[in-house]
Design a protein around this motif. Structure first.
Motif, PDB file in Angstrom:
ATOM      1  N   ARG A   1      53.348  44.318  36.418  1.00 42.17           N
ATOM      2  CA  ARG A   1      52.320  43.509  36.771  1.00 42.17           C
ATOM      3  C   ARG A   1      51.256  43.991  37.545  1.00 42.17           C
ATOM      4  O   ARG A   1      50.175  43.601  37.374  1.00 42.17           O
TER       5      ARG A   1
ATOM      6  N   ARG B   1      47.174  37.809  44.650  1.00 42.97           N
ATOM      7  CA  ARG B   1      47.358  37.104  45.976  1.00 42.97           C
ATOM      8  C   ARG B   1      48.368  38.073  46.713  1.00 42.97           C
ATOM      9  O   ARG B   1      48.533  37.851  48.230  1.00 42.97           O
ATOM     10  N   THR B   2      49.311  38.387  45.959  1.00 44.87           N
ATOM     11  CA  THR B   2      50.708  39.100  46.868  1.00 44.87           C
ATOM     12  C   THR B   2      50.007  40.442  47.437  1.00 44.87           C
ATOM     13  O   THR B   2      50.561  40.813  48.394  1.00 44.87           O
TER      14      THR B   2
ATOM     15  N   THR C   1      47.475  32.423  35.978  1.00 44.25           N
ATOM     16  CA  THR C   1      48.286  32.040  37.047  1.00 44.25           C
ATOM     17  C   THR C   1      49.117  33.144  37.456  1.00 44.25           C
ATOM     18  O   THR C   1      49.481  33.416  38.648  1.00 44.25           O
ATOM     19  N   ASP C   2      49.843  33.982  36.541  1.00 46.73           N
ATOM     20  CA  ASP C   2      50.808  35.005  36.942  1.00 46.73           C
ATOM     21  C   ASP C   2      49.899  36.218  37.353  1.00 46.73           C
ATOM     22  O   ASP C   2      50.183  36.764  38.451  1.00 46.73           O
TER      23      ASP C   2
ATOM     24  N   GLN D   1      46.785  35.891  38.665  1.00 45.03           N
ATOM     25  CA  GLN D   1      46.322  35.443  40.123  1.00 45.03           C
ATOM     26  C   GLN D   1      47.355  35.365  41.378  1.00 45.03           C
ATOM     27  O   GLN D   1      47.164  35.949  42.524  1.00 45.03           O
ATOM     28  N   ALA D   2      48.919  35.170  40.864  1.00 48.79           N
ATOM     29  CA  ALA D   2      49.961  35.324  41.777  1.00 48.79           C
ATOM     30  C   ALA D   2      49.721  36.741  42.385  1.00 48.79           C
ATOM     31  O   ALA D   2      50.318  37.113  43.489  1.00 48.79           O
ATOM     32  N   THR D   3      50.040  37.808  41.388  1.00 49.15           N
ATOM     33  CA  THR D   3      50.020  39.114  41.904  1.00 49.15           C
ATOM     34  C   THR D   3      48.943  39.357  42.671  1.00 49.15           C
ATOM     35  O   THR D   3      49.031  40.347  43.674  1.00 49.15           O
TER      36      THR D   3
END
Length: 318
Positions: free
Chosen positions: A147, A173-174, A166-167, A169-171
């Motif tokens: 990721r 933001r983490t 979205t995957d 973007q989630a990485t």
């Protein structure tokens, strides 16, 4: 007017498709600028090449130590005290660390063929973002290496955060804070007239067209829901024998570099995602007490057809 991503894909694929992009990305703006004449790299790429680190920055190699191994017993690097940013506070001795590493040059070949790697600092418009991802990854073991690599490839393709799936973007933001997320847009491509790009591509060397095509494919994959890591890897990491890239230098495998902080370091890649890092700190050295921060290191190959490798403080577990 269309976004550069789609124009680049159409133009580049029409003239040769994705292949060996042997020019270092740090030289990409210069080459395209030359091809476009008076337009210059600033007009085409917005002077925002994400990572510019290239062989020209790898000036610390020590060929006199080729074949040399320290006499001290080898110790695990992670036995040293660590900093909040994931670095290692150095002491005297000979240390080794099996690190997760990351491809910084999509559209090129992975390590191999006996080519040596040299130390160079991380440079470019996306340097703060890439360094932050690598540092913060140490505190987020739940985020897989794949990721993280997919996010780095997406940043190198100059995608906007809002265009990522979205995957991704989630990485992001983490691993990044609000200020760093906002900074992604500063390295993203802007809209430019397609006639400017088309003229530049028509006159550019084939390898430059191929590099732009690889970027365009990665931007397209990054925006598509359900894209797999293997799909991105197939574009970013070329298979087969690596040719000798322009401007290459003969660098012996396992060559040491003398870091400006006073210690010796060498990189022994086991593939683009795994680098064995060895560090030697001499007794009485000025390096004692200084920090080795992997996130600020790029292992640069002597063969410019191969990938530059970002380093991290995360251990590679077989």
């Amino acid at each position: 007017m269309k976004k550069l991503a789609y124009v680049a894909a159409a133009a580049a694929l029409a003239v040769g498709g994705v292949g060996t992009a042997s020019a270092q990305l740090g030289d990409l703006g210069r080459l395209v600028g030359q091809a476009a004449g008076k337009l210059g790299a600033d007009k085409l790429l917005g002077n925002k090449v994400p990572i510019t680190t290239s062989l020209a920055d790898a000036v610390h190699g020590d060929p006199q130590r080729d074949g040399w191994t320290p006499r001290e017993p080898k110790r695990p690097l992670d036995s040293l005290r660590r900093t909040e940013a994931g670095g290692f506070v150095l002491g005297p001795g000979f240390f080794e660390f099996s690190a997760q590493s990351y491809c910084l040059h999509a559209g090129t070949h992975g390590p191999g063929g006996g080519d040596g790697y040299l130390y160079a600092p991380t440079k470019g418009a996306a340097e703060p973002i890439v360094v932050a991802i690598l540092r913060n990854s140490v505190d987020h073991p739940e985020v897989s290496q794949q990721r993280i690599q997919a996010l780095i490839w997406t940043l190198l393709s100059r995608s906007k955060l809002e265009d990522m799936n979205t995957d991704l973007q989630a990485t992001a933001r983490t691993l990044l804070d609000a200020r760093e997320l906002k900074a992604i847009s500063k390295t993203a491509l802007e809209m430019i007239p397609p006639e400017i790009l088309n003229r530049a591509l028509a006159e550019a060397p084939p390898l430059v067209r191929q590099a732009l095509a690889a970027e365009a494919q990665l931007r397209s994959l990054a925006s598509r829901p359900g894209t797999t890591f293997r799909e991105m890897e197939s574009v970013a990491v070329l298979a087969g024998m690596a040719p000798r890239g322009p401007g290459s230098q003969t660098v012996a495998e396992g060559r040491w570099s003398r870091h400006p902080d006073g210690y010796l370091i060498r990189y022994l890649p086991r593939g683009y995602s795994h680098t064995v890092v060895q560090i030697h700190v001499e007794p009485g050295s000025a390096a004692i007490g200084r920090t080795y921060d992997p996130a600020t290191h790029v292992a640069v190959p002597g063969n410019t057809s191969r990938q530059r490798l970002a380093q991290s403080g995360r251990a590679k577990i077989a």
